[in-house]
Design an enzyme around this catalytic site. Structure first.
Site: not given
Ligand code: URA
Length: 233
Positions: A101
């Site tokens: 993310d």
């Molecule tokens: N899980 C999440 O919620 N975000 C990420 O970036 C990776 C795994």
């Protein structure tokens, strides 16, 4: 027999005109002698060095990036800076392997090896990913047991059993075997908690190199490359 300038291009040192400039600047040696002629013919036994480093022909490039927060995992984006803008390489068609993310930090593999990219993401392989999760609320033993057993995050299936290690009251090390959308955040929501900071510290057999500051990257070592190759075979 290959021409020196073509060999340098094939080793991704630069374009044909760039490598000619490097030869002019005496950056290139063949068998420890400074090379001057871009059209020089090479034998298989010749050792070519660029700035003192011996070259070997590599078709693919594998980069470990310590992704900083605020950058999106995409090849291009209209609004945000992308992870691809952080790296500089002469290799074409590089892509991130999976995604983190925008606000997640940590290890991200970037490669032009499409087969490895596909294999690392295949649901059949269950490539482990370990995250350091900073929590909004302290987490108790029953929540940890729930995460370890699998939780309902609103998909058809509950999550596969995860591994948990409570490092501090608000800091959890969590290893998951899948890669569902926002998986870690949704897993913590499923136990009425909230992720306030997320950092991935390992991806399959690769550990984040602690000498890489956020935004820094390096190519994988031969050992690291072999470890991911074996992992996905
Ligand atoms: N899980 C999440 O919620 N975000 C990420 O970036 C990776 C795994």
């Amino acid at each position: 027999m290959t021409r020196l300038d073509k060999y340098l291009c094939d080793c991704h040192i630069g374009t044909r005109s760039e490598v000619k400039q490097y030869i002019k600047k005496n950056y290139v040696t063949v068998n420890e002698m400074t090379a001057t002629d871009p059209s020089m013919k090479l034998n298989d036994s010749d050792t070519v060095c660029f700035k003192g480093e011996a070259l070997s022909f590599r078709k693919y490039c594998y980069i470990m990036l310590n992704k900083p927060s605020g950058v999106v995992t995409a090849r291009t984006d209209k609004n945000d800076k992308t992870v691809m803008e952080l790296i500089s390489t002469n290799f074409k068609d590089m892509s991130p392997v999976g995604r983190l993310d925008k606000d997640t930090e940590g290890i991200l593999l970037i490669t032009n090896d499409g087969r490895l990219n596909h294999n690392m993401l295949s649901p059949k392989k269950h490539v482990d990913k370990t995250y350091l999760v900073t929590l909004k609320h302290p987490i108790d033993t029953s929540d940890i047991k729930a995460l370890e057993a699998g939780v309902n995050i609103g998909d058809d299936d509950i999550t596969l059993p995860a591994k948990c290690r409570l490092l501090e009251e608000y800091l959890l090390e969590l290893t998951i075997h899948e890669g569902r959308y926002h998986q870690v955040k949704r897993m913590l929501e499923a136990v009425n908690n909230k992720v306030v900071h997320l950092k991935r510290i390992s991806f399959g057999p690769l550990q984040l190199d602690s000498s890489l500051a956020a935004g820094e990257y390096r190519e994988l070592t031969q050992d690291e490359y072999e470890s991911i190759y074996m992992y996905t075979e």
